[in-house]
Design an enzyme around this catalytic site. Structure first.
Site, PDB file in Angstrom:
ATOM      1  N   ASP A 151     -18.124 -12.284 -47.220  1.00  0.00           N
ATOM      2  CA  ASP A 151     -17.225 -13.064 -46.363  1.00  0.00           C
ATOM      3  C   ASP A 151     -17.938 -14.180 -45.615  1.00  0.00           C
ATOM      4  O   ASP A 151     -19.098 -14.487 -45.895  1.00  0.00           O
ATOM      5  CB  ASP A 151     -16.517 -12.133 -45.376  1.00  0.00           C
ATOM      6  CG  ASP A 151     -17.463 -11.593 -44.320  1.00  0.00           C
ATOM      7  OD1 ASP A 151     -18.667 -11.462 -44.616  1.00  0.00           O
ATOM      8  OD2 ASP A 151     -17.011 -11.318 -43.190  1.00  0.00           O
ATOM      9  N   ASP A 175     -21.174 -10.081 -43.741  1.00  0.00           N
ATOM     10  CA  ASP A 175     -21.265  -8.632 -43.507  1.00  0.00           C
ATOM     11  C   ASP A 175     -20.294  -7.834 -44.364  1.00  0.00           C
ATOM     12  O   ASP A 175     -20.490  -6.652 -44.587  1.00  0.00           O
ATOM     13  CB  ASP A 175     -21.142  -8.272 -42.019  1.00  0.00           C
ATOM     14  CG  ASP A 175     -19.903  -8.833 -41.358  1.00  0.00           C
ATOM     15  OD1 ASP A 175     -19.094  -9.485 -42.052  1.00  0.00           O
ATOM     16  OD2 ASP A 175     -19.744  -8.626 -40.136  1.00  0.00           O
ATOM     17  N   ARG A 176     -19.231  -8.479 -44.857  1.00  0.00           N
ATOM     18  CA  ARG A 176     -18.283  -7.745 -45.709  1.00  0.00           C
ATOM     19  C   ARG A 176     -18.645  -7.895 -47.177  1.00  0.00           C
ATOM     20  O   ARG A 176     -19.347  -8.839 -47.558  1.00  0.00           O
ATOM     21  CB  ARG A 176     -16.870  -8.303 -45.519  1.00  0.00           C
ATOM     22  CG  ARG A 176     -16.338  -8.104 -44.140  1.00  0.00           C
ATOM     23  CD  ARG A 176     -14.897  -8.541 -44.034  1.00  0.00           C
ATOM     24  NE  ARG A 176     -14.388  -8.174 -42.719  1.00  0.00           N
ATOM     25  CZ  ARG A 176     -13.131  -7.930 -42.433  1.00  0.00           C
ATOM     26  NH1 ARG A 176     -12.218  -8.050 -43.368  1.00  0.00           N
ATOM     27  NH2 ARG A 176     -12.769  -7.590 -41.228  1.00  0.00           N
ATOM     28  N   SER A 183     -16.154 -14.418 -38.593  1.00  0.00           N
ATOM     29  CA  SER A 183     -16.185 -13.556 -39.770  1.00  0.00           C
ATOM     30  C   SER A 183     -15.390 -14.100 -40.948  1.00  0.00           C
ATOM     31  O   SER A 183     -15.633 -15.192 -41.427  1.00  0.00           O
ATOM     32  CB  SER A 183     -15.707 -12.173 -39.364  1.00  0.00           C
ATOM     33  OG  SER A 183     -15.847 -11.286 -40.426  1.00  0.00           O
ATOM     34  N   HIS A 184     -14.397 -13.335 -41.385  1.00  0.00           N
ATOM     35  CA  HIS A 184     -13.624 -13.676 -42.580  1.00  0.00           C
ATOM     36  C   HIS A 184     -12.472 -14.626 -42.259  1.00  0.00           C
ATOM     37  O   HIS A 184     -11.722 -14.994 -43.153  1.00  0.00           O
ATOM     38  CB  HIS A 184     -13.063 -12.388 -43.187  1.00  0.00           C
ATOM     39  CG  HIS A 184     -12.316 -11.584 -42.162  1.00  0.00           C
ATOM     40  ND1 HIS A 184     -12.966 -10.910 -41.154  1.00  0.00           N
ATOM     41  CD2 HIS A 184     -10.998 -11.408 -41.946  1.00  0.00           C
ATOM     42  CE1 HIS A 184     -12.065 -10.325 -40.378  1.00  0.00           C
ATOM     43  NE2 HIS A 184     -10.861 -10.619 -40.831  1.00  0.00           N
ATOM     44  N   ASP A 187     -19.423 -14.550 -42.731  1.00  0.00           N
ATOM     45  CA  ASP A 187     -20.733 -14.325 -42.101  1.00  0.00           C
ATOM     46  C   ASP A 187     -21.582 -13.300 -42.840  1.00  0.00           C
ATOM     47  O   ASP A 187     -22.634 -12.890 -42.348  1.00  0.00           O
ATOM     48  CB  ASP A 187     -20.555 -13.906 -40.633  1.00  0.00           C
ATOM     49  CG  ASP A 187     -19.778 -12.602 -40.479  1.00  0.00           C
ATOM     50  OD1 ASP A 187     -18.949 -12.298 -41.348  1.00  0.00           O
ATOM     51  OD2 ASP A 187     -20.017 -11.879 -39.498  1.00  0.00           O
ATOM     52  N   LYS A 240     -22.877  -4.158 -40.708  1.00  0.00           N
ATOM     53  CA  LYS A 240     -22.551  -3.955 -42.113  1.00  0.00           C
ATOM     54  C   LYS A 240     -23.181  -5.102 -42.891  1.00  0.00           C
ATOM     55  O   LYS A 240     -23.452  -6.166 -42.329  1.00  0.00           O
ATOM     56  CB  LYS A 240     -21.059  -3.844 -42.320  1.00  0.00           C
ATOM     57  CG  LYS A 240     -20.211  -5.003 -41.803  1.00  0.00           C
ATOM     58  CD  LYS A 240     -18.747  -4.609 -41.914  1.00  0.00           C
ATOM     59  CE  LYS A 240     -17.822  -5.733 -41.523  1.00  0.00           C
ATOM     60  NZ  LYS A 240     -17.667  -5.848 -40.056  1.00  0.00           N
TER      61      LYS A 240
HETATM   62  C1  G16 Z   1     -14.684  -6.434 -37.749  1.00  0.00           C
HETATM   63  C2  G16 Z   1     -15.571  -5.294 -37.384  1.00  0.00           C
HETATM   64  C3  G16 Z   1     -15.345  -4.152 -38.342  1.00  0.00           C
HETATM   65  C4  G16 Z   1     -13.885  -3.781 -38.368  1.00  0.00           C
HETATM   66  C5  G16 Z   1     -13.072  -4.971 -38.736  1.00  0.00           C
HETATM   67  C6  G16 Z   1     -11.592  -4.639 -38.706  1.00  0.00           C
HETATM   68  O1  G16 Z   1     -15.079  -6.928 -38.983  1.00  0.00           O
HETATM   69  O2  G16 Z   1     -16.911  -5.671 -37.413  1.00  0.00           O
HETATM   70  O3  G16 Z   1     -16.150  -3.091 -37.959  1.00  0.00           O
HETATM   71  O4  G16 Z   1     -13.622  -2.769 -39.287  1.00  0.00           O
HETATM   72  O5  G16 Z   1     -13.354  -6.011 -37.826  1.00  0.00           O
HETATM   73  O6  G16 Z   1     -10.940  -5.354 -37.804  1.00  0.00           O
HETATM   74  P1  G16 Z   1      -9.421  -5.248 -37.433  1.00  0.00           P
HETATM   75  O7  G16 Z   1      -9.433  -4.872 -35.998  1.00  0.00           O
HETATM   76  O8  G16 Z   1      -8.879  -6.599 -37.726  1.00  0.00           O
HETATM   77  O9  G16 Z   1      -8.801  -4.197 -38.316  1.00  0.00           O
HETATM   78  P2  G16 Z   1     -15.565  -8.436 -39.148  1.00  0.00           P
HETATM   79  O10 G16 Z   1     -16.024  -8.535 -40.565  1.00  0.00           O
HETATM   80  O11 G16 Z   1     -14.330  -9.236 -38.843  1.00  0.00           O
HETATM   81  O12 G16 Z   1     -16.637  -8.612 -38.139  1.00  0.00           O
END
Ligand code: G16
Length: 553
Positions: free
Chosen positions: A281, A285-286, A116-117, A283, A380
């Site tokens: 971000d 989704d953000r 992800s990010h 991938d 997302k």
């Molecule tokens: C992931 C999940 C999100 C979640 C976020 C927060 O995001 O897909 O639903 O809100 O993690 O994560 P943390 O546990 O660090 O607060 P992503 O964009 O990293 O896939």
């Protein structure tokens, strides 16, 4: 038909393959150690009911090790007996596009390679997620089953075959398996066409006084944003910045927030900045939405989208309901109240929205962590959120700031901030949560601690959030400790589930402000008392030595 040699490789189970908030994330080199990736992929395959004869989707955000990992997964998918594997060209599929592909081609699920990010590179992060047949992140029952399978794994199966040319679209045969390399953008673009008013958005983007800047942060959305905004909708070339996906994201941290989307923030916070700014971000989704010299919090963004949804063709008939994760601000609840919609409060993690979306209980949902989405996929979707804003701007012909301020006037403003304390040791993180859980469990002690801090507003309740899924009645406990006050303010604590080293404590602070005359204040100043209280209640300094957060959003 080629004869395929399938090798069975003996291996030892790894004890640390428990997926976090969103898949298994580790340092890249850790993933590259012998058998590590293979074990986890085999654990996924062993958990699926019947890979034989089924279709699998595979793609990733293009980060370092993406290409090598995809070749390994293809060989293992052939060995597992999948009849078809759909893979994005160059190994690319954004997370929302993967969800779209899984749904469109009715695959058994998909493997998405991304952290992800988190930054990418040999010394940074890598990750593997499994998405189920509905296109959404594996629900907790499935991730638990994968983890259990990984702990007793003694062997995995892999085909001896030449690498597949994933850079060229087309069909490739390997034994009984057809591998289809597809354009990673086309299906997603087709879906966007069904949801939004392309003509109106194209007109907006071509208005001389409308300027738009999309920062792809050297990550996967570059290819989607260029195809959609610049090619399909006619935005001027150069609208998309940092638009070429790079394996190390150009050395940056592909997290669309005020701290990391530096170039975009620099362009937006000036009097002659673009009318709309957005970033996505690693991938895809953000998302982060900015107006000229104006930041839209993710919590406000989903509330504004929900309130204006009927301006968007896909949602013209109204919404079934909405949902937000617990730490997300209550701005969405205010919209739901006024519109007479159900509003669900789920734990952090997109997977918790899946059942609500599948059951038709909600149409739009969002999280404070820069995530917004709808029932069009089961992830997302950063680009989708930007398209919502473009469609709303095209209809309302107002600035981003004016739309948000009018929203606050109609629904009240919820001042909201998140303070992250990154790089704590696991022990420090655990000690803080242990202390907070004990405090929340005893109302006497909690009330005393609030009074000791000199906070004037009474504590209404405190708990460790537990969620019962309204569709399958599954229960998820210990999802964040919350202190709720009589004036509607909240302080929430949880440990991040997406990091790869140590612990990150997240403190979420919120206070609703119905009074229009107080809607123009600085968030950190407005919330200063609660922020101080949050430090006091958690014994943060005593237990971690920290006094200042590492990131504020
Ligand atoms: C992931 C999940 C999100 C979640 C976020 C927060 O995001 O897909 O639903 O809100 O993690 O994560 P943390 O546990 O660090 O607060 P992503 O964009 O990293 O896939």
């Amino acid at each position: 038909m080629d004869e395929m040699t399938i090798q069975t490789i003996r291996t030892q189970p790894f004890s640390d393959q428990k997926p976090g908030t969103s898949g298994l994330r580790k340092k890249t080199r850790y993933f590259q150690q012998p058998h590590y990736l293979e074990n986890f992929v085999q654990a996924i395959f062993n958990t699926l009911e019947s890979p034989v004869g089924a279709t699998l989707a595979v793609g990733g955000d293009g980060r370092y090790f993406n290409r090598e990992a995809i070749q390994i997964i293809l060989k293992m998918a052939v060995a597992a007996g999948f009849s078809e594997v759909i893979v994005g060209q160059y190994g690319f599929l954004s997370t929302p596009a993967a969800s779209c592909v899984i749904r469109k081609y009715r695959t058994l699920g998909g493997i998405v390679l991304s952290a992800s990010h988190n930054p990418g590179g040999p010394d940074e992060d890598f990750g593997v997620k499994f998405n189920a047949a509905n296109g959404g992140p594996a629900p907790e029952g499935l991730t638990e089953a994968i983890y259990a399978a990984s702990r007793s794994l003694e062997q995995y199966r892999i085909a001896e075959m030449a690498d597949v040319d994933i850079d060229t679209c087309g069909d490739y045969r390997r034994g009984e398996t057809r591998i289809r390399v597809i354009d990673p953008v086309e299906d997603y673009l087709e879906l966007m066409r069904k949801l939004f008013d392309f003509e109106k958005i194209a007109n907006l983007l071509q208005q001389p006084d409308f300027t738009f800047c999309f920062d792809a942060m050297h990550a996967i959305t570059g290819i989607y944003a260029k195809a959609l905004f610049e090619q399909a909708l006619g935005a001027p070339a150069g609208t998309v910045i940092n638009g070429t996906p790079l394996p190390d994201f150009g050395g940056g941290h592909p997290d669309p927030n005020l701290a990391h989307a530096e170039e975009l923030v620099h362009r937006m916070f000036r009097a002659d900045g673009p009318v709309l700014g957005a970033a996505s971000d690693g991938d895809g989704d953000r998302n982060m939405i900015l107006g000229r010299e104006f930041y839209v919090t993710p919590s406000d963004s989903v509330a504004v989208i929900a309130a204006n949804a009927t301006l968007i063709p896909a949602y013209r008939k109204g919404l079934a309901g909405v949902a937000r994760s617990m730490p997300t601000s209550c701005a969405l609840d205010a919209v739901a109240n006024k519109l007479g919609l159900a509003c669900y409060e789920t734990p952090t993690g997109w997977k918790f929205f899946g059942n609500l979306l599948d059951a038709g209980k909600i149409t739009i949902c969002g999280e404070e962590s820069f995530g917004t989405g709808s029932d069009h996929v089961r992830e997302k979707d950063g680009i989708w959120a930007v398209m919502c804003w473009l469609n709303i701007l095209a209809e309302r012909q107002q600035s981003v700031a004016d739309i948000v301020k009018a929203h606050w006037a109609a629904y009240g403003r919820s001042y909201y901030t998140r303070h992250d304390y990154e790089g704590l040791s696991n022990e420090q993180g655990a000690a803080i949560m242990l202390h907070l859980r004990a405090l929340a469990a005893s109302s006497e002690q909690a009330i005393a601690a609030v009074a000791e801090a000199g906070h004037a507003i009474a504590l209404a309740s405190a708990d460790d959030f537990a969620y019962t899924d309204p569709v399958d009645a599954s229960v998820s406990r210990q999802q964040g400790v919350r202190f709720l006050f009589a004036d509607g303010a909240r302080v929430v604590y949880r440990l991040s589930g997406t990091g790869t080293v140590g612990a990150t404590l997240r403190i979420y602070v919120e206070k609703p402000e119905p009074n229009l005359a107080r809607h123009d204040e600085d968030t950190q100043t407005y919330l200063a008392d609660l922020i101080r209280l949050a430090g006091h209640l958690s014994h943060l300094e005593a237990l971690s030595g920290r006094t200042e957060p590492t990131v504020i959003t």
